[in-house]
Design an enzyme around this catalytic site. Sequence first.
Site, PDB file in Angstrom:
ATOM      1  N   ARG A  82      14.332  37.691   5.312  1.00 30.84           N
ATOM      2  CA  ARG A  82      14.415  39.228   5.059  1.00 30.84           C
ATOM      3  C   ARG A  82      13.607  40.141   6.066  1.00 30.84           C
ATOM      4  NH1 ARG A  82      12.948  38.553  -1.209  1.00 30.84           N
ATOM      5  NH2 ARG A  82      11.670  37.051  -0.319  1.00 30.84           N
ATOM      6  N   ASP A 118      12.092  42.619   9.004  1.00 26.51           N
ATOM      7  CA  ASP A 118      11.816  43.774   8.907  1.00 26.51           C
ATOM      8  C   ASP A 118      12.278  44.826   9.562  1.00 26.51           C
ATOM      9  OD1 ASP A 118       9.417  43.126   7.234  1.00 26.51           O
ATOM     10  OD2 ASP A 118       8.088  42.884   9.204  1.00 26.51           O
ATOM     11  N   ARG A 136       4.290  38.352  13.551  1.00 23.80           N
ATOM     12  CA  ARG A 136       3.762  39.796  14.308  1.00 23.80           C
ATOM     13  C   ARG A 136       2.441  39.655  14.208  1.00 23.80           C
ATOM     14  NH1 ARG A 136       7.165  44.282  11.702  1.00 23.80           N
ATOM     15  NH2 ARG A 136       5.798  45.606  13.182  1.00 23.80           N
TER      16      ARG A 136
END
Length: 256
Positions: A50, A52, A197
């Site tokens: 999923r 971002d 990230r």
Amino acid sequence: MKRIMLVVAYDGTNYCGWQIQPNGITVEEVLNRHLSDLLKESITVIGASRTDSGVHAIGNVAVFDTETKIPGEKISFALNQRLPRDIVIQQSREVPGDFHPRFCNSRKTYQYRILNSRFPLPTQRLYTHFVYYPLLAEAMSEAAKYLIGEHDFKSFCSTRTQVTDTIRTIYDINVEKSGEMIQITISGNGFLYNMVRIIVGTLIKVGLGIYPPNHVLEILNKRDRLVAGPKAPAQGLTLLKVDYPDLDALTVNGWN
């Protein structure tokens, strides 16, 4: 009823991520709508990752159940005629009914791209993170090695996550510099919310000389999000592929 698997590539620039949400259009929403129109039944896809808002994909994986008589391998061709140009189905095929893209044994590979130059490039602005100050790629590579293996990655997980188990396994991390481009490629059995990230943001601080490489091990052991580096911007991240070794030895990144 049969289950169809899709290998989905998309430019995430214009989407609020993969998962349906009230504040904007998502990749999942677009797939559901066009599949339902194509197959004349209500379709809900389930994605492997999923991603971002702003994150891209070459080989994300999704499945859906359908009563259609269209052969699984033909659905990609029919669906691509309906989809916007920034979403393309790379492959479709029928899979066993109990195959689940998130819960089956898998290996996910992401890549983060950093443009490390004096000036930004307009053509790269949507697909890289621009860093003006020189980065020490060798130090970043040394630091990344501390993250390989099974660890508690709580320090590298957004505080917004709802998961209680923060243990994950990273199989490999490569930091490569070619000219002014630094590519960080990371493979693992799964990733926490914003984990890649945050890892990249931490490695950038190593590359800037703010952290020594071995400080990453200290961050890992503290299991505290506040001690890690910042979350790197979304546009530099791409989901390259998802491998399912137990699914007929299939590598879902293009054709078999």
